[in-house]
Every structure is written in structure tokens, then in C-alpha cells.
Write a protein that holds these residues in place. Structure first.
Motif, short mmCIF file in Angstrom:
data_model
loop_
_atom_site.label_atom_id
_atom_site.label_comp_id
_atom_site.label_asym_id
_atom_site.label_seq_id
_atom_site.Cartn_x
_atom_site.Cartn_y
_atom_site.Cartn_z
N ASP A 125 61.07 -64.20 -39.48
CA ASP A 125 60.81 -64.73 -40.82
C ASP A 125 59.63 -64.03 -41.51
OD1 ASP A 125 58.99 -65.75 -39.06
OD2 ASP A 125 58.97 -67.77 -39.89
N LYS B 262 64.54 -57.49 -46.53
CA LYS B 262 65.59 -57.42 -45.52
C LYS B 262 66.68 -56.40 -45.85
CE LYS B 262 65.00 -62.41 -44.73
NZ LYS B 262 65.71 -63.72 -44.67
N THR B 263 66.54 -55.73 -46.97
CA THR B 263 67.62 -54.85 -47.43
C THR B 263 67.53 -53.47 -46.81
OG1 THR B 263 66.34 -54.11 -49.36
CG2 THR B 263 67.72 -56.07 -49.63
N CYS C 19 72.98 -53.19 -47.44
CA CYS C 19 73.02 -54.43 -46.65
C CYS C 19 71.89 -55.32 -47.16
CB CYS C 19 72.85 -54.13 -45.17
SG CYS C 19 72.76 -55.60 -44.14
N GLU C 20 72.23 -56.47 -47.70
CA GLU C 20 71.22 -57.36 -48.28
C GLU C 20 70.44 -58.12 -47.22
OE1 GLU C 20 70.39 -57.29 -51.33
OE2 GLU C 20 72.03 -56.01 -52.05
N ASP C 21 71.02 -58.28 -46.04
CA ASP C 21 70.33 -59.03 -44.98
C ASP C 21 70.52 -58.30 -43.66
OD1 ASP C 21 69.13 -60.82 -43.34
OD2 ASP C 21 70.33 -62.55 -43.91
N SER D 167 70.16 -60.40 -40.38
CA SER D 167 71.35 -61.10 -39.89
C SER D 167 72.29 -60.17 -39.16
CB SER D 167 72.09 -61.76 -41.07
OG SER D 167 71.31 -62.81 -41.64
#
Length: 471
Positions: free
Chosen positions: A232, A237-238, A248-250, A253
């Protein structure tokens, strides 16, 4: 070698100044100046002298030495000139000397000095002159200490690097990591330069990379890994794919999904449990910063139960985005065993998820390595692709100094000799020529010295024996 950058290393005459600005005519022992004054006082300062620079014994109990330091010697003599500040200082140190002597020092340079040398980077052997220096005796005497300072360590650490290359083999990458353990900044810069000459592939030393064009390598430390508490903490995160076609936006994940897939895979099930989330966060953060050169230090917590699985999760996520992770670094533990287990893990991942080439992911090992430990790893069997070597390499831990000497062998065309009860310390008089003889297969067999006016050797057949060992 590449010329050094920076105004401090430039010379109006075209030959760069010594890399280290402290290498000036004052970088010598006081007795060189007292001898120069005595030569001058006696009217002998212009006598034509010949000195040989050589060593008496190969270092590290070995069979060869690699010559280093010649370029810096040439830079030194090409720019040899006393400044007014240096003359003023010498007056304060030698107040009994006549004023005209300091006028003499102010006037001299090395324009009447000749240097004959074996090429830098060549294998050399005891008693054979690495350099022959000819010129006015007082001037050449002033070159003794700086030349020895520039050649001794350079040749020693170049030889040490070459020995590490021989034991590691041609196929392994060798990385010099010794700056923090070197004998000060000067030792660190010199070590990086001459380890590269001795066969290393790269250095961690950024300054040496700039000065000499040496490839630079490095990743992150244990502190970087332990500084993270969890995923966190990563705010951005991109990650854009390597070809720029999608984003990739995350990415976090994606990494987490891959870790779950690895944990649930049939071939890897049960080999590890929960991995360190702080470590996973550090790896993910580093991969986001350097997706093209991701190499992870995997031994902060547990290599096989956390470090390697976390690395694989991040590497597979990068693979989805068109990037290829570089590999891992092991910095503690049983390096042979851990490298073998890590390689098995990589092959299992390649087979399970059909990621071509993943089994060949690079494994780098460090942790106070030296010749002996690398040889032991070879005998045990290991899967290490690269070795990061520092302390034992740059400090030349196995031998403190090479022991080069600078001996007068001729003056005014008259041979001179130094005698000693220790036969190894007896100098070989006269100006010499040196020959390296090669066999039919092209391999060097022996070095031969002759007097300058003697005919060269003829390859008819000969017996080789050691001149300083009584058979």
C-alpha cells in the motif's frame, strides 16, 4: 584506455594530465630531492643515466603478472613541471640549498627523458624491465617514486583481477564492487580502472565509469528491501508496456495474481508459504522504476521461501508487459546450494507457465568472494552466472604490494650493478633488449634479455633454466 574527462585532467600540450591531480613532481620521497641537489652540487646532474623498473617475484604465489600503470606514467612525464608554489615549498623544506638549485628545478621538464616499455596489459615476469627510463640522472631520479607509486598497485590489482577471471572462467560475468572497501577514494578509482583492464566486465563505481568508460552495474541494497512495510506504500501503480501499446493501471494486482498462481501451481505447490510482503513491495517498486533492468537482491529474509518466489511473481508480471527481468543476486548463505535451488525454481516456472528462457534467468553471487571461494563453488557445482567481488579484490588481501624497484643499470654508457648477499636483490647491469619467444603453436615460451648491442636470439633449440636458482 579512455582518456579522463574534466578540466583537471586536460593539458595544453595535448597529453592529458594524470587522472589524480595529486600526482605532481612533489609526489615523491624527500631523498629524491636531496640526491638531485647533491648531483647538481657535484656537477653530475646532466650525466646520462639508464634505470630499469622491474619486480623480483610474481604476486600471490602465481606464475605471471599483468603490467598496469604505464599510461599514467606517460601522462606524468608529459606534464612534468614545477609550479612556483611547489618551488616555494621546496625552498622551505631545503633551506640549506643554494638559490641556483631552485632555478635549476624551475627550468627542468622531461623533454630529454626517453621511456621504453612493455605495452600496458601484457603478461610480464620477474627481473624483466617493465620500463627502461633514460635521461639526465637528476631528472630521472625524481621520477623513481611517482613511477613506482603509479605502477606497483596498478599491476598488483590488474593481476589480481586476471587471476579471478581465470578461476571464474570466460563465460561468467565479473563485477567489481570494491569502492566502499578500497583504501580511500584513490584506491577505489584505481581498482575499478585496473580490474577492468584485468578482465572484469563492469564496476559499481560511478566515478570510474565516467572517467574511463567502464560499464556500470548495480541494483539495490538490503536497506531498500527492509524500508518497505507493504504494497500500500506504492502510490503510482501504472506501468506502460515495453512497446508503448498499452498501460497496466494496477501493476501491483498483476504481481499479486502471479504470486497466487505460483503458490497454486502443481510443480511448485508446497515449496513455500506466505512470502514477505515488505520484500514484495520493494521488488514491485523497483520493477516499476526500472522495468528494463530489474534485478532483485533476494536474501533479505529467506531466499527460497520468500525472495525467489517474490522475484518470480514480479518478473512474470513484467513479462506480461513485454519486459524481461535480469535476475537475482545472492549475498549470503550457501551460494552453491541456493543458486542450484533457484535455478530449479526458474526451470519449474518456465515449464509450468510456458515462459521461454525463464529457466536461464541470471543469478549473481556476492558476499566477500575471492579466488578460493570461487574455486570452491566450481568444485561443489553451482548455477551462478555472475560474481560481484569487492574486498579481497581491490585490497589485494592476499598480498600487500608487488614490490617493483627502480634500479640504475648504466650511467654515461658505463654499466652499474647493485650487489647483495641476497641473490634476488642483485641487479642486472647495462642497457638491455627483451625478447619474447613463441613456439610453433603460437604460445609464448620464455622471455630473454640481452645487452643492447648483442645479437637477438636464434630459434635453433635451447634449454630453459632459471638464472637465479641453483639447479
Amino acid at each position: 584506455m579512455a582518456a579522463a574527462n574534466g578540466d583537471a585532467c586536460r593539458s595544453v600540450g595535448g597529453v592529458p594530465r594524470p587522472t589524480n591531480p595529486m600526482v605532481t613532481p612533489l609526489l615523491t620521497d624527500l631523498y629524491q630531492f636531496t640526491m638531485a641537489y647533491a648531483y647538481w652540487k657535484a656537477g653530475k646532474h646532466l650525466d646520462r643515466a639508464v634505470f630499469d623498473l622491474y619486480f623480483r617475484k610474481n604476486p600471490f604465489g602465481g606464475e605471471f603478472t599483468i603490467f598496469g600503470g604505464l599510461e599514467e606514467c606517460i601522462r606524468f612525464i608529459a606534464n612534468f613541471k614545477f609550479t612556483e608554489e611547489e618551488i616555494k615549498f621546496l625552498r622551505s623544506v631545503m633551506p640549506a640549498c643554494e638559490d641556483d638549485f631552485f632555478e635549476y628545478l624551475r627550468s627542468i621538464d622531461c623533454s630529454d627523458v626517453e621511456v621504453y616499455a612493455i605495452p600496458e596489459g601484457y603478461a610480464v615476469f620477474p627481473k624483466v624491465p617493465l620500463m627502461r627510463i633514460e635521461g639526465p640522472v637528476a631528472v630521472v631520479q625524481l621520477l623513481e617514486t611517482p613511477f613506482l607509486s603509479l605502477v606497483n598497485y596498478a599491476s598488483l590489482v590488474t593481476t589480481n583481477a586476471a587471476r579471478h577471471r581465470l578461476v571464474a572462467g570466460k563465460s561468467k560475468n565479473l563485477l567489481e564492487f570494491g569502492l566502499r572497501r578500497a583504501q580511500g577514494p584513490d584506491g577505489g578509482i584505481s581498482a575499478s580502472r585496473y580490474c577492468y583492464m584485468g578482465g572484469f566486465d563492469a564496476t559499481s563505481n560511478v566515478a570510474a565509469g565516467r572517467l574511463f568508460g567502464i560499464p556500470i552495474r548495480g541494483t539495490h541494497s538490503h536497506a531498500f528491501v527492509s524500508s518497505f512495510m507493504g504494497l500500500d506504500e506504492i502510490t503510482d501503480k501504472t506501468l506502460t508496456s515495453s512497446d508503448g501499446s498499452n498501460t497496466c493501471e494496477d501493476f501491483i494486482s498483476l504481481v499479486q495474481n502471479w504470486l497466487i498462481r505460483i503458490q497454486d501451481s502443481s510443480s511448485l505447490h508446497g515449496t513455500f508459504g506466505e512470502t514477505s510482503q515488505s520484500e514484495l513491495a520493494a521488488f514491485t517498486s523497483y520493477a516499476l522504476a526500472f522495468p528494463n533492468s530489474f534485478l532483485a537482491l533476494v536474501d533479505t529474509y529467506d531466499v527460497m521461501r520468500s525472495g525467489v518466489p517474490n522475484f518470480c511473481a514480479v518478473a512474470l508480471a513484467l513479462n506480461d508487459m513485454g519486459y524481461k527481468a535480469v535476475g537475482i543476486r545472492l549475498d549470503s548463505g550457501d551460494l552453491a546450494y541456493l543458486s542450484v535451488e533457484a535455478r530449479k525454481f526458474f526451470h519449474a516456472v518456465e515449464k509450468e507457465f510456458v515462459v521461454v528462457g525463464f529457466g536461464k534467468t541470471s543469478i549473481t553471487a556476492s558476499n566477500d568472494l575471492n579466488e578460493e571461494t570461487i574455486d570452491a563453488l566450481n568444485k561443489q557445482g553451482h548455477e551462478v552466472d555472475a560474481f560481484g567481488i569487492g574486498t579481497y579484490l581491490v585490497t589485494c588481501y592476499a598480498q600487500a604490494a608487488l614490490g617493483c624497484v627502480f634500479k640504475l643499470v648504466e650511467i654515461n654508457k658505463q654499466p652499474r650493478i647493485k650487489l647483495s648477499e641476497d641473490v634476488m636483490k642483485v641487479s642486472i647491469p647495462c642497457k638491455k633488449k627483451c625478447y619474447r619467444l613463441y613456439g610453433k603453436e603460437g604460445y609464448p615460451l620464455v622471455d630473454i634479455m640481452t645487452g643492447e648491442d648483442e645479437p637477438g636470439p636464434k630459434m635453433v633449440g635451447f634449454m630453459i633454466y632459471h638464472s637465479f636458482i641453483d639447479w
